[in-house]
Each structure stands twice: as C-alpha cells, then as structure tokens.
Write a protein that holds these residues in place. Structure first.
Motif, PDB file in Angstrom:
ATOM      1  N   ASP A 180       0.833  -1.205   0.000  1.00  0.00           N
ATOM      2  CA  ASP A 180       0.000   0.000   0.000  1.00  0.00           C
ATOM      3  C   ASP A 180       0.871   1.259   0.000  1.00  0.00           C
ATOM      4  N   GLU A 181       1.959   1.230   0.761  1.00  0.00           N
ATOM      5  CA  GLU A 181       2.872   2.365   0.799  1.00  0.00           C
ATOM      6  C   GLU A 181       3.534   2.566  -0.558  1.00  0.00           C
ATOM      7  N   ALA A 182       3.995   1.463  -1.172  1.00  0.00           N
ATOM      8  CA  ALA A 182       4.635   1.578  -2.487  1.00  0.00           C
ATOM      9  C   ALA A 182       3.645   2.076  -3.534  1.00  0.00           C
ATOM     10  N   THR A 183       2.414   1.604  -3.466  1.00  0.00           N
ATOM     11  CA  THR A 183       1.396   2.050  -4.410  1.00  0.00           C
ATOM     12  C   THR A 183       1.104   3.535  -4.226  1.00  0.00           C
ATOM     13  N   SER A 184       1.110   3.963  -2.964  1.00  0.00           N
ATOM     14  CA  SER A 184       0.826   5.369  -2.675  1.00  0.00           C
ATOM     15  C   SER A 184       1.925   6.291  -3.195  1.00  0.00           C
ATOM     16  N   THR A 185       3.176   5.882  -3.005  1.00  0.00           N
ATOM     17  CA  THR A 185       4.292   6.766  -3.382  1.00  0.00           C
ATOM     18  C   THR A 185       4.714   6.594  -4.831  1.00  0.00           C
ATOM     19  N   GLY A 186       4.420   5.402  -5.426  1.00  0.00           N
ATOM     20  CA  GLY A 186       4.881   5.129  -6.779  1.00  0.00           C
ATOM     21  C   GLY A 186       6.292   4.599  -6.847  1.00  0.00           C
ATOM     22  N   GLY A 187       6.885   4.301  -5.687  1.00  0.00           N
ATOM     23  CA  GLY A 187       8.250   3.798  -5.660  1.00  0.00           C
ATOM     24  C   GLY A 187       8.307   2.287  -5.631  1.00  0.00           C
ATOM     25  N   ASP A 188       9.542   1.749  -5.529  1.00  0.00           N
ATOM     26  CA  ASP A 188       9.759   0.310  -5.478  1.00  0.00           C
ATOM     27  C   ASP A 188       9.342  -0.222  -4.114  1.00  0.00           C
ATOM     28  N   PRO A 189       8.635  -1.356  -4.052  1.00  0.00           N
ATOM     29  CA  PRO A 189       8.304  -1.940  -2.759  1.00  0.00           C
ATOM     30  C   PRO A 189       9.558  -2.379  -2.005  1.00  0.00           C
ATOM     31  N   VAL A 366       9.205  -2.574 -18.238  1.00  0.00           N
ATOM     32  CA  VAL A 366       9.040  -1.784 -17.015  1.00  0.00           C
ATOM     33  C   VAL A 366       9.034  -0.324 -17.430  1.00  0.00           C
ATOM     34  N   ASN A 367       8.064   0.438 -16.942  1.00  0.00           N
ATOM     35  CA  ASN A 367       7.835   1.798 -17.429  1.00  0.00           C
ATOM     36  C   ASN A 367       7.742   2.792 -16.278  1.00  0.00           C
ATOM     37  N   GLN A 368       7.365   4.006 -16.649  1.00  0.00           N
ATOM     38  CA  GLN A 368       7.103   5.056 -15.666  1.00  0.00           C
ATOM     39  C   GLN A 368       5.848   5.826 -16.080  1.00  0.00           C
ATOM     40  N   ILE A 369       5.185   6.373 -15.089  1.00  0.00           N
ATOM     41  CA  ILE A 369       4.059   7.272 -15.317  1.00  0.00           C
ATOM     42  C   ILE A 369       4.437   8.629 -14.726  1.00  0.00           C
ATOM     43  N   ASN A 373       4.821  17.675 -10.892  1.00  0.00           N
ATOM     44  CA  ASN A 373       5.852  18.271 -10.031  1.00  0.00           C
ATOM     45  C   ASN A 373       6.831  17.235  -9.487  1.00  0.00           C
ATOM     46  N   ALA A 374       7.034  16.149 -10.268  1.00  0.00           N
ATOM     47  CA  ALA A 374       7.970  15.090  -9.860  1.00  0.00           C
ATOM     48  C   ALA A 374       7.709  14.662  -8.417  1.00  0.00           C
ATOM     49  N   SER A 380      13.207   9.852 -11.290  1.00  0.00           N
ATOM     50  CA  SER A 380      12.900  11.222 -11.750  1.00  0.00           C
ATOM     51  C   SER A 380      11.591  11.754 -11.181  1.00  0.00           C
ATOM     52  N   GLY A 381      11.212  11.259 -10.007  1.00  0.00           N
ATOM     53  CA  GLY A 381       9.978  11.709  -9.396  1.00  0.00           C
ATOM     54  C   GLY A 381       8.721  11.159 -10.047  1.00  0.00           C
TER      55      GLY A 381
END
Length: 567
Positions: A180-189, A366-369, A373-374, A380-381
């Motif tokens: 849930d934390e990783a999903t919230s921040t968009g970072g790696d679990p 593997v991609n990015q969205i 404001n990064a 790269s935010g």
C-alpha cells in the motif's frame, strides 16, 4: 480443517476433452475448509501478525489424483477481501473458480465465504494454490499434490517417500502495508527480509538455526521432493550439498530426467525432484539463493533446510553447504533451463500445435508514469509502472468475467493488440520513446479452437530483467527462447516442435524472447501476467478471453449462485 472425499461415478458415459487427452468421467471428490485469519509468527527475532489459512505458513497441502475434483470452502475472517487461485489447474469451462481478483471474481469480503470448485483434468505432479489479491499470496499459499490415477504410477521407480518443499519470502513488516505504501508513493516496494523453506529461513539467518526445517532420510533410499517457488519477486537457485538431484517434472507435466547439482526456478513454477540418500550419513544443507539479473533492489539473503540422515553418527561441527551459482550467473540459469524437454513418451505424449492461426507478439516492459511536479517515489519523481504492448493494465472494480458473461458495458475493452504500437530496437538503445505507457483494461478475444502462438519480447525499456510469465486456464508448450530481438524468419528456425516442455509459467530472458503455443480449447476469461509481484502490481498484465465453441460442451459453464458481490 482437513479433507474428506467421496467416490463419484457419473451415471452416464461421458468424456472430457482437453489438450487432446480423454479422461473417463469417474473421479473422487475432495472437500477442504480454508479459514483465513490473522496469526502471530516469529522469524528473525521479529514477531508479527500475518494473514494465513488455518493458522499455517505455508498453508495446508491439497491431495488429489489426476482427474479429481475438490471443493474448497474459503471463510474470510480477515480484515480485507481476498481471493484464491489454483495455479496451473486448467479449470475446464470453469473460470468462475479460477480466482484472480476483479478478473474472474470480486473478493471474498471479511465475514463472508465462497466455495471454489477446483476441476482437475490432465495435470499430474505438483501445483500450488495462492491468494490472488494484492500481495496477500506472500502468506496465503500451499501445495497441490496430484497423484496418478488409481492403477497407474510414475514414469520412474516409485520413491521411498515424498516431501513438499515451498520456497517463500518473509517480510518483517506487514505485507499489505508495504505494498500500500509503495502504491501510494509510486516507488519500489521494500524487498523481503529473508527467504524461507517450509516457513523457516534457516542458516545463516538471524534467530533461525534452531527452527530450521529438517527432512529425515534413510541411507540408500530415493525421495521425491515437490518444490514450489511461492516467492514474490525473485527467481532462485536450489541445490543439496554433496547430492545430485534429478528433475522429473515441471508444472505438473513429466519431463525427460535431468540430473544436476542445482536448478533455477522462477516464482510460480513447480518442479518434482528425485534425490537419493547415497552419501555418508550426516547432515547436509538444502539451500536456495536468488538469481537476479537486474539493478532493482532485491533480497540478497539465502535460505536453507537440513537433509538429515537417520541412524547413529557424529553430528558434523560444520554442515556441508551446496555450491550454488552466483546471483547474476545468467549462463548457469540458462544451462539448466535449456535442458528441459517434455517426456513425450507413449504413456505421456505431447501434442505440439503446428498450424498457427493466431499470432500475438507482446513486448514486456518496465515503465514510468509521469507525476505532477515530480512528486512520486520512482525514478525522476515519476511513478513506476509496467506494461504489455505498452499498455499498463488497470484492474477494474467489476470483474471482467461477469462483465463479459453478462455483457456489462464500460468494464473492459476488447482491443488488446496483436502487436506493440510500433516496432523499435527492443533490446538495444530504446531511448525514452516507450518509457511512458498508455493505461487501460484491455482484453484479447480468441476464437475457440484457434492455435495460438504468443511471442513475449523482453525489452530494454526501464529496468530490463527476466520475467516469469504465467497464463491461467492453460498449459502451453514453450517452443523457443533466445536473446536479442525476435525475428519471425530466423528465430522460428530454432523452435523445438518435438518435445518442448508443457508448462504454465515461463521465464522470458532479460533482453530476450520466449515463444509459446497452445490450442484455445478452454472457453473463459483467463488472466495473463508476470509472476514477479511488483511487476504485476504495476500493470504487466492482460486478459485472454476464449470465446465459446459451438456446443454446450465447448462453452463456459453458468456461474455459481454464491459468487462474491462486487461493490
């Protein structure tokens, strides 16, 4: 909460046709009760509550014979909704009990229950079951042992005894909170803190020596190990100190025996392994260590159990430990996986499709969205993402199967493409052209009876690595793999159409490709996804819908009356 079974002989002559095999409609029926609840466990000197089945980690083993049926009543006494998937079980015409959340059913809500009807057909060997909701499969999983039909036996000498071994990952933190934390921040679990064999991290992990799982053996006897990789995000090397092992089956299908000192097994795969206790009676470590060919964060630890000979002898002060390949040893991984061939005997034939009618080419990335404001926790935010054919899958709030069966609008689109949006140097310098995927809930419709070839093309987009791809509802033939970009003219010349392995989960090589074939003879809605859980969470998924055939016997069964309600 174990199993009961009754004999059921249908009062008519009938046969189930699947993958060109005929099965008489006489089978045993088994009943299991799964109670999902929070249970306290202590590992690595850390105690926590975690979501389990019947208070066990790993959960109970389901025992059946080839062609049997099992009813599993799942009672959810947890804090959030969950579903169960029967990994590798084809479920002929019965996607209603396949299990992936919001694909074939909505979750079983807290305080509710649902009975799965698990229909076995031609599977024989070892499979497994696991939760298919967020990351709950980290703690909710177990083995499925499928014995030969009564009156038949293994295509190798009967072992003295059998042992299930389940590879898993232990997280000191709450797994749901982590994702849930990783999903919230968009970072790696956050990676796991340890691996485990049958629920125990073992040597050399903290606070683990005394609780190491031990497998007692008698000198001179041969044993069958049923190995499951229930890990979340890492492929694993596995071996036993001073003992060769012989792999005889993968994903509940027999293979030509492979004698080796180690194997490589991806998340989602199962292997049946013979080991003969032919060394001086003593203790020997059974161990697993990660194979990881990416720059992403991963769990760097090892896990172990002990092969312990019975009898009287001096316990060694230093227990022998197997020599396993280095964590990045791609050649060692390939040296094992490229040896795997179907048994292809008279008793266990293969039916490799030759005349392909539907070709699908899928880039795996593997991609990015982009985040305003990064503001996200990825590179790269941005937010980390993943895709198939540059489409990052968005899980709907109503399950796809009900939407398809009842023609409900605005749940999914039927236009998953046969090709990526444009061709590029998939494994070379890809630049940023394909870094940002589109988002969508797209399915691919396939006619009943089509001969399907799917080529998975790994890409150098984002963070390239090996991808274990899993398809529900089918076993398929892995007819070819290679490195670099797939070429329809030259790559197909390397295909094995004689005895390719028949599996349900395959590793797409880092910056390489893998080609599979199957006959679309199982009508239904079937999930296809990477079995690295972080990639599946990011959208490396899609849905294959096999349309009904011309008869009732080739059409999806009606839904059960007690399907969980979507909300």
């Amino acid at each position: 909460m174990g199993s009961t079974k009754t004999s059921l002989i249908l009062g008519f002559l009938g046969f189930l046709f699947l993958d060109s095999l005929l099965f008489c409609s006489a089978y045993n029926v088994h009943h299991y009760s799964f109670l999902l609840r929070e249970t306290n466990f202590t590992r690595l000197c850390t105690t926590k509550s975690m979501f389990t089945v019947n208070g066990q980690w790993p959960g109970p083993t389901i025992h059946v014979r080839k062609g049997d049926k099992a009813f599993v009543n799942v009672h959810n006494n947890g804090d959030y909704g969950v579903t169960i998937h029967w990994h590798g079980v084809k479920q002929p015409k019965n996607p209603w009990s396949d299990g992936p959340e919001n694909i074939t059913q909505c979750p079983i809500k807290p305080g509710k229950n649902f009975t799965y009807e698990v229909i076995f057909s031609d599977e024989e060997g070892t499979l497994w079951w696991h939760a298919h909701s967020d990351w709950s499969r980290a703690t909710i999983h177990g083995a499925i042992v499928i014995l030969p039909e009564i009156g038949k036996t293994y295509p190798f000498p009967k072992p003295y005894a059998e042992q299930v071994l389940i590879l898993a990952e232990w997280f000191n933190g709450d797994v749901k909170e982590l994702i849930d934390e990783a999903t919230s921040t968009g970072g790696d679990p956050t990676p796991s803190n340890a691996y485990a064999l049958n629920g125990q991290p073992g040597f050399p992990n903290n606070c683990s020596n005394e609780t190491t799982f031990r497998f007692p053996v008698q000198y001179g006897k041969t044993y069958l190990l049923r190995l499951v990789n229930a890990g979340m995000n890492e492929e694993m090397f596995f071996g036993i100190a001073k003992h060769n092992i012989t792999v005889v089956a993968q994903d509940a299908a027999y293979i030509k025996p492979i004698t080796t000192s180690y194997i490589m097994i991806t998340p989602g795969q199962t292997m049946d392994i013979l080991v003969t206790a032919n060394q001086a009676p003593s203790y020997y470590y059974i161990a697993a260590s990660p194979f990881f060919d990416s720059s992403a964060p991963y769990d760097t630890t090892n896990t172990s159990a002990i092969l312990q000979y019975t009898g009287t002898y001096t316990i060694p002060t230093t227990i022998p430990y197997p020599t396993l390949p280095n964590v990045t040893d791609k050649a060692a991984a390939d040296n094992f996986t490229t040896r795997i061939r179907s048994l292809a005997s008279a008793e266990h034939p293969v039916y490799v499709p030759k005349n392909v009618t539907t070709r699908i080419f899928i880039t795996v990335s593997v991609n990015q969205i982009v985040c305003a404001n990064a503001s996200c926790g990825g590179p790269s935010g941005n937010r980390l993402s993943a895709s198939l054919n540059n489409i990052s899958f968005v899980t709907p709030s109503t399950d796809v199967l009900q939407a398809y069966y009842k023609s409900l609008p605005n749940v999914f689109d039927k236009d998953f493409p046969n090709l990526p949006p444009y061709k590029f140097n998939f494994t070379g310098d890809v630049g940023n052209n394909t870094l940002y995927p589109s988002l969508g809930t797209k399915a691919k419709l396939i006619n009943y009876g089509d001969v399907v070839e799917i080529v998975y093309q790994g890409t150098n987009v984002g963070n390239a690595e090996n991808h274990p791809m899993h398809l529900h509802g089918f076993s398929f033939y892995l007819v070819g793999t290679g490195y670099g970009n797939f070429d329809l003219t030259n790559s197909t010349k390397t295909y094995n159409l004689i005895d390719p392995p028949e599996v349900n989960t395959i590793g797409v090589p880092k910056n390489g490709w893998a080609a599979i074939r199957f006959v679309a003879n199982n009508p239904g809605v079937w999930f296809m996804h990477c079995h690295l859980e972080r990639h599946a969470s990011w959208g490396m998924d899609t849905v294959l819908i096999v349309k009904n055939g011309p008869t009732k016997e080739t059409s999806i069964r009606p839904p059960p009356a007690n399907l969980p309600i979507c909300s």
